[in-house]
Enzyme design. Structure first.
Site, PDB file in Angstrom:
ATOM      1  N   ARG A  15      -7.826  -4.455  -3.101  1.00 21.24           N
ATOM      2  CA  ARG A  15      -7.316  -3.304  -3.869  1.00 21.24           C
ATOM      3  C   ARG A  15      -8.266  -3.033  -5.028  1.00 21.24           C
ATOM      4  O   ARG A  15      -8.081  -3.558  -6.124  1.00 21.24           O
ATOM      5  CB  ARG A  15      -5.907  -3.604  -4.402  1.00 21.24           C
ATOM      6  CG  ARG A  15      -4.903  -3.813  -3.315  1.00 21.24           C
ATOM      7  CD  ARG A  15      -3.492  -3.969  -3.826  1.00 21.24           C
ATOM      8  NE  ARG A  15      -2.669  -4.518  -2.775  1.00 21.24           N
ATOM      9  CZ  ARG A  15      -2.182  -3.818  -1.760  1.00 21.24           C
ATOM     10  NH1 ARG A  15      -2.409  -2.525  -1.679  1.00 21.24           N
ATOM     11  NH2 ARG A  15      -1.462  -4.397  -0.819  1.00 21.24           N
TER      12      ARG A  15
ATOM     13  N   CYS B 115       0.846  -1.206   0.000  1.00 24.03           N
ATOM     14  CA  CYS B 115       0.000   0.000   0.000  1.00 24.03           C
ATOM     15  C   CYS B 115       0.876   1.250   0.000  1.00 24.03           C
ATOM     16  O   CYS B 115       0.585   2.226  -0.703  1.00 24.03           O
ATOM     17  CB  CYS B 115      -0.910   0.018   1.219  1.00 24.03           C
ATOM     18  SG  CYS B 115      -1.987  -1.416   1.319  1.00 24.03           S
TER      19      CYS B 115
HETATM   20  C1  BEZ Z   1       0.729  -4.712   1.821  1.00 28.27           C
HETATM   21  O1  BEZ Z   1       1.944  -4.875   1.827  1.00 28.27           O
HETATM   22  O2  BEZ Z   1       0.212  -3.635   1.512  1.00 28.27           O
HETATM   23  C2  BEZ Z   1      -0.137  -5.879   2.182  1.00 28.27           C
HETATM   24  C3  BEZ Z   1       0.284  -7.139   1.811  1.00 28.27           C
HETATM   25  C4  BEZ Z   1      -0.499  -8.237   2.152  1.00 28.27           C
HETATM   26  C5  BEZ Z   1      -1.689  -8.052   2.854  1.00 28.27           C
HETATM   27  C6  BEZ Z   1      -2.109  -6.769   3.183  1.00 28.27           C
HETATM   28  C7  BEZ Z   1      -1.330  -5.671   2.833  1.00 28.27           C
END
Ligand code: BEZ
Length: 222
Positions: A134, A57
């Protein structure tokens, strides 16, 4: 427990769909109170992320902020959202600025109640968590959803692709054309499919077997 197929037909899960009006909402954001209808007259990317302070994110937010001039040039605003609190959003934005020197200027919606996420189908019931996936909703200046994407938490989105889709939607609206695979701004577009047999025959006569790919010769001939 998964919903039965008959149940889904009668009570489809809420979701904003292509060519439907994007559902109105009002919410607190890192830039004050925002209503969806505040964006009428502009394009809008409404996008959700699973959680603040997470690696993928953070990479997306930095890339989106760095691309804001390109979105501005398309008349397209950015609006983030997650089920985190406003205070988490504020702390995360400050952390990104401290660590990476990037000031996130677009607003981020607080959706602790998950009301907006559920309304837009950003929380997928079969998913292991109640985090938003997402999602990106491409909303046009009249407030209609024109495209949407959903990625899982583990796969970061490509800002380049988001810009390409906004460009393609605008190209298609402006010139009544469609954009083939891999189209980039400046590439030739194609005419939308023929609406009846006589138009298909006309195209075949003019172009032979290649009629499927009738290129819009100029931006004004479609
Ligand atoms: C992230 O790195 O944004 C992320 C990765 C896996 C699950 C949730 C967030």
């Amino acid at each position: 427990m998964p919903q039965a197929v008959t149940d889904i037909a009668i009570n489809p899960p809420p979701s904003a769909r292509i060519d439907e009006l994007a559902p109105e909402f009002e919410a607190r954001t890192t830039r004050g109170l925002v209503r969806l209808s505040d964006y009428r007259g502009r394009w809008l990317l409404l996008f959700s992320h699973p959680a603040d302070f997470t690696p993928v994110c953070t990479s997306e937010f930095i890339a989106l902020q760095r691309a804001t001039e390109q979105f501005d040039a398309l008349g397209c605003a950015l609006l983030g959202l997650s089920v985190d609190s406003l205070y988490a959003h504020i702390a995360w934005v400050r952390d990104i600025e401290t660590r990476f020197g990037v000031r996130i200027a677009f607003p981020i919606v607080e959706d602790i109640s998950m009301a907006i996420s559920r309304l837009y189908g950003m929380i997928h019931d079969g998913s292991a968590t109640t985090a938003t996936v997402r999602s990106v909703f491409f909303i046009d200046p009249e407030g209609y959803v024109r495209s949407l994407i959903h990625y899982p938490a583990t796969v970061g989105r490509s800002v380049d692709e988001l810009l390409r889709v906004v460009n393609a939607l605008q190209e298609s609206d402006a010139h009544n054309v469609a954009t083939p695979e891999g189209w980039r701004p400046g590439d030739a577009a194609v005419l939308p499919p023929p609406l009846d047999q006589s138009e298909a025959d006309r195209r075949e006569a003019a172009q032979g077997a290649a009629w499927y790919y009738t290129v819009a010769q100029s931006r004004h001939d479609a």
